[in-house]
Write an enzyme that holds these catalytic residues in place. Structure first.
Site, PDB file in Angstrom:
ATOM      1  N   PRO A 137       0.796  -1.229   0.000  1.00  0.00           N
ATOM      2  CA  PRO A 137       0.000   0.000   0.000  1.00  0.00           C
ATOM      3  C   PRO A 137       0.832   1.284   0.000  1.00  0.00           C
ATOM      4  CG  PRO A 137       0.054  -0.926   2.191  1.00  0.00           C
ATOM      5  CD  PRO A 137       0.792  -1.895   1.304  1.00  0.00           C
ATOM      6  N   CYS A 138       1.481   1.544  -1.119  1.00  0.00           N
ATOM      7  CA  CYS A 138       2.311   2.743  -1.232  1.00  0.00           C
ATOM      8  C   CYS A 138       1.464   4.011  -1.070  1.00  0.00           C
ATOM      9  CB  CYS A 138       3.071   2.752  -2.549  1.00  0.00           C
ATOM     10  SG  CYS A 138       2.037   2.545  -4.018  1.00  0.00           S
TER      11      CYS A 138
END
Length: 177
Positions: A137-138
């Protein structure tokens, strides 16, 4: 060992996922319509064939769909193929992957957790080249001082903010209309 991919609908638009042997080798956020996304996946994974995902990959797709619909799906157990991913990036992705929905870390936070406090910019570059958006989950990694930072997916920071609102990490901003 055939590489396969699937395109599926989510609350933010069509997303894609590619796999080999029940291991995810890449994901894609919306990039225009489904046809454009298919072309992008075929270009990114030459020789890949579109098809229905097997049960372990189907579970990954279902988790992504649920997460982008506002659910609290845990994607940390989805197996990822890190072949070709630089060691620094892999380590940064492992830290980002541990950030739960509704929470964020800064690029500097990750740099500190890596034991490399001066590497916030390198962390940002790693997030920008993330081959597994959503699963890694950048979008939950932001700049210092509450600033958004960048986001390489179509729609840029607006897409990042939308995902953070869905997850409850940001308040939905009212519009004038």
């Amino acid at each position: 060992m055939t590489t396969r991919f699937t395109v599926f609908d989510t609350a933010i638009g069509p997303c894609g996922l590619a796999w080999r042997d029940d291991v995810v080798i890449g994901t894609s956020l919306p990039d225009g319509g489904a046809a454009g996304l298919r072309a992008r996946l075929a270009g990114r994974f030459p020789g890949a064939v579109e098809g229905p995902p097997p049960p372990p990959v189907r579970a990954a797709v279902d988790g992504i769909v649920a997460l982008l619909a506002g659910g609290r799906a845990d994607l940390t157990s989805i197996p990822l193929d890190f072949a070709g991913v630089p060691e620094f990036n892999r380590r940064a992705y492992e830290i980002a992957r541990a950030v739960p929905p509704g929470k964020t870390l800064t690029y500097g936070d990750i740099a500190h957790r890596l034991g490399m406090p001066g590497s916030a910019q390198a962390v940002g570059q790693a997030m920008g080249s993330n081959p597994f958006p959503i699963i890694v989950p950048c979008h939950r990694v932001t700049a210092a001082g509450g600033k958004d930072g960048g986001f390489s997916a179509r729609g840029g920071v607006a897409t990042k903010r939308r995902m953070l609102v869905i997850e409850g990490a940001l308040a939905d901003e009212p519009t004038l209309f």
